[in-house]
Motif scaffolding. Sequence first.
Motif, PDB file in Angstrom:
ATOM      1  N   MET A  39       0.840  -1.201   0.000  1.00  0.00           N
ATOM      2  CA  MET A  39       0.000   0.000   0.000  1.00  0.00           C
ATOM      3  C   MET A  39       0.869   1.242   0.000  1.00  0.00           C
ATOM      4  O   MET A  39       0.591   2.202  -0.727  1.00  0.00           O
ATOM      5  N   GLY A  40       1.919   1.236   0.810  1.00  0.00           N
ATOM      6  CA  GLY A  40       2.837   2.375   0.836  1.00  0.00           C
ATOM      7  C   GLY A  40       3.505   2.585  -0.505  1.00  0.00           C
ATOM      8  O   GLY A  40       3.636   3.718  -0.989  1.00  0.00           O
ATOM      9  N   PHE A  41       3.925   1.492  -1.133  1.00  0.00           N
ATOM     10  CA  PHE A  41       4.555   1.568  -2.455  1.00  0.00           C
ATOM     11  C   PHE A  41       3.585   2.176  -3.466  1.00  0.00           C
ATOM     12  O   PHE A  41       3.952   3.048  -4.248  1.00  0.00           O
ATOM     13  N   TRP A  42       2.338   1.719  -3.436  1.00  0.00           N
ATOM     14  CA  TRP A  42       1.331   2.223  -4.363  1.00  0.00           C
ATOM     15  C   TRP A  42       0.989   3.684  -4.079  1.00  0.00           C
ATOM     16  O   TRP A  42       0.887   4.500  -5.001  1.00  0.00           O
ATOM     17  N   ILE A  43       0.832   4.024  -2.811  1.00  0.00           N
ATOM     18  CA  ILE A  43       0.488   5.401  -2.440  1.00  0.00           C
ATOM     19  C   ILE A  43       1.578   6.370  -2.890  1.00  0.00           C
ATOM     20  O   ILE A  43       1.297   7.492  -3.290  1.00  0.00           O
ATOM     21  N   LYS A  77       6.323  14.172   1.075  1.00  0.00           N
ATOM     22  CA  LYS A  77       6.007  15.206   2.060  1.00  0.00           C
ATOM     23  C   LYS A  77       4.556  15.123   2.530  1.00  0.00           C
ATOM     24  O   LYS A  77       4.187  15.731   3.521  1.00  0.00           O
ATOM     25  N   ALA A  78       3.729  14.354   1.842  1.00  0.00           N
ATOM     26  CA  ALA A  78       2.327  14.220   2.242  1.00  0.00           C
ATOM     27  C   ALA A  78       2.167  13.351   3.491  1.00  0.00           C
ATOM     28  O   ALA A  78       1.080  13.265   4.031  1.00  0.00           O
ATOM     29  N   LEU A  79       3.242  12.724   3.943  1.00  0.00           N
ATOM     30  CA  LEU A  79       3.173  11.959   5.189  1.00  0.00           C
ATOM     31  C   LEU A  79       3.090  12.936   6.350  1.00  0.00           C
ATOM     32  O   LEU A  79       4.099  13.394   6.863  1.00  0.00           O
ATOM     33  N   GLU A  80       1.886  13.243   6.760  1.00  0.00           N
ATOM     34  CA  GLU A  80       1.711  14.277   7.776  1.00  0.00           C
ATOM     35  C   GLU A  80       1.469  13.728   9.173  1.00  0.00           C
ATOM     36  O   GLU A  80       1.712  14.422  10.146  1.00  0.00           O
ATOM     37  N   LYS A  81       0.996  12.508   9.289  1.00  0.00           N
ATOM     38  CA  LYS A  81       0.716  11.967  10.615  1.00  0.00           C
ATOM     39  C   LYS A  81       2.010  11.846  11.405  1.00  0.00           C
ATOM     40  O   LYS A  81       3.039  11.424  10.866  1.00  0.00           O
ATOM     41  N   PRO A  82       1.972  12.192  12.687  1.00  0.00           N
ATOM     42  CA  PRO A  82       3.192  12.093  13.501  1.00  0.00           C
ATOM     43  C   PRO A  82       3.792  10.685  13.509  1.00  0.00           C
ATOM     44  O   PRO A  82       5.014  10.541  13.458  1.00  0.00           O
ATOM     45  N   CYS A  89       5.944  -0.374   8.140  1.00  0.00           N
ATOM     46  CA  CYS A  89       5.779  -1.101   6.870  1.00  0.00           C
ATOM     47  C   CYS A  89       5.238  -0.190   5.777  1.00  0.00           C
ATOM     48  O   CYS A  89       5.696  -0.244   4.626  1.00  0.00           O
ATOM     49  N   LEU A  90       4.262   0.640   6.112  1.00  0.00           N
ATOM     50  CA  LEU A  90       3.693   1.565   5.138  1.00  0.00           C
ATOM     51  C   LEU A  90       4.756   2.522   4.601  1.00  0.00           C
ATOM     52  O   LEU A  90       4.900   2.707   3.387  1.00  0.00           O
ATOM     53  N   VAL A  91       5.520   3.109   5.504  1.00  0.00           N
ATOM     54  CA  VAL A  91       6.535   4.081   5.097  1.00  0.00           C
ATOM     55  C   VAL A  91       7.680   3.391   4.355  1.00  0.00           C
ATOM     56  O   VAL A  91       8.238   3.951   3.414  1.00  0.00           O
ATOM     57  N   ALA A  92       8.031   2.164   4.740  1.00  0.00           N
ATOM     58  CA  ALA A  92       9.078   1.429   4.022  1.00  0.00           C
ATOM     59  C   ALA A  92       8.669   1.225   2.563  1.00  0.00           C
ATOM     60  O   ALA A  92       9.495   1.367   1.658  1.00  0.00           O
ATOM     61  N   GLY A  93       7.419   0.902   2.336  1.00  0.00           N
ATOM     62  CA  GLY A  93       6.931   0.790   0.961  1.00  0.00           C
ATOM     63  C   GLY A  93       6.939   2.135   0.259  1.00  0.00           C
ATOM     64  O   GLY A  93       7.317   2.244  -0.908  1.00  0.00           O
ATOM     65  N   TRP A  94       6.527   3.166   0.967  1.00  0.00           N
ATOM     66  CA  TRP A  94       6.493   4.520   0.420  1.00  0.00           C
ATOM     67  C   TRP A  94       7.900   4.959   0.015  1.00  0.00           C
ATOM     68  O   TRP A  94       8.096   5.577  -1.025  1.00  0.00           O
ATOM     69  N   LEU A  95       8.894   4.602   0.846  1.00  0.00           N
ATOM     70  CA  LEU A  95      10.284   4.938   0.547  1.00  0.00           C
ATOM     71  C   LEU A  95      10.895   3.994  -0.482  1.00  0.00           C
ATOM     72  O   LEU A  95      12.045   4.174  -0.877  1.00  0.00           O
ATOM     73  N   ARG A  96      10.129   2.981  -0.869  1.00  0.00           N
ATOM     74  CA  ARG A  96      10.576   1.980  -1.852  1.00  0.00           C
ATOM     75  C   ARG A  96      11.873   1.294  -1.413  1.00  0.00           C
ATOM     76  O   ARG A  96      12.804   1.125  -2.192  1.00  0.00           O
ATOM     77  N   MET A  97      11.860   0.908  -0.139  1.00  0.00           N
ATOM     78  CA  MET A  97      13.017   0.197   0.393  1.00  0.00           C
ATOM     79  C   MET A  97      13.165  -1.136  -0.314  1.00  0.00           C
ATOM     80  O   MET A  97      12.195  -1.697  -0.813  1.00  0.00           O
ATOM     81  N   ASN A  98      14.379  -1.630  -0.352  1.00  0.00           N
ATOM     82  CA  ASN A  98      14.700  -2.894  -0.981  1.00  0.00           C
ATOM     83  C   ASN A  98      13.727  -3.969  -0.515  1.00  0.00           C
ATOM     84  O   ASN A  98      13.663  -4.290   0.676  1.00  0.00           O
TER      85      ASN A  98
END
Length: 141
Positions: free
Chosen positions: A62-66, A73-78, A108-117
């Motif tokens: 989901m993070g990867f897709w988002i 920068k749209a990651l606003e939640k603390p 996990c969400l942010v790891a996908g968003w960052l496109r981690m290995n």
Amino acid sequence: MIEALPAPLALFLSALISSTLLPGGSEVLLVWLVRSSEYSHLLLWFSATLGNVLGSLLTWGMGFWIATRFPLKALEKPGHQRARRWLERYGPLGLLLAWLPIVGDPLCLVAGWLRMNFPLSLLMITLGKSLRYAVVLSLAS
């Protein structure tokens, strides 16, 4: 009439749901099954681990897709900001903590968003979650 799900499948589904953005109680179910069922502990550990890892991978996906739709920068939640800082500092090793309540899903969400290995992310998520269920299993036995 529909029969009840086999215990390992029910545990798999509980663990899957528990590791997505929805709350769940797979540890409680694992303890109950260890104490009250005839299923092998190894099968129960495997079912819980597999379901929980797959749920985290769904969140990673989901993070990867988002990320394709929204800038970082749209990651606003603390919680997401903390997860981003943690992962930027420790990389995929930070996903060893993906099993933690409240913290694990944003990691996990942010790891996908960052496109981690992906292979390394999968390895770290699996290690952390399998060790957590091994500890729960040993305490329940």
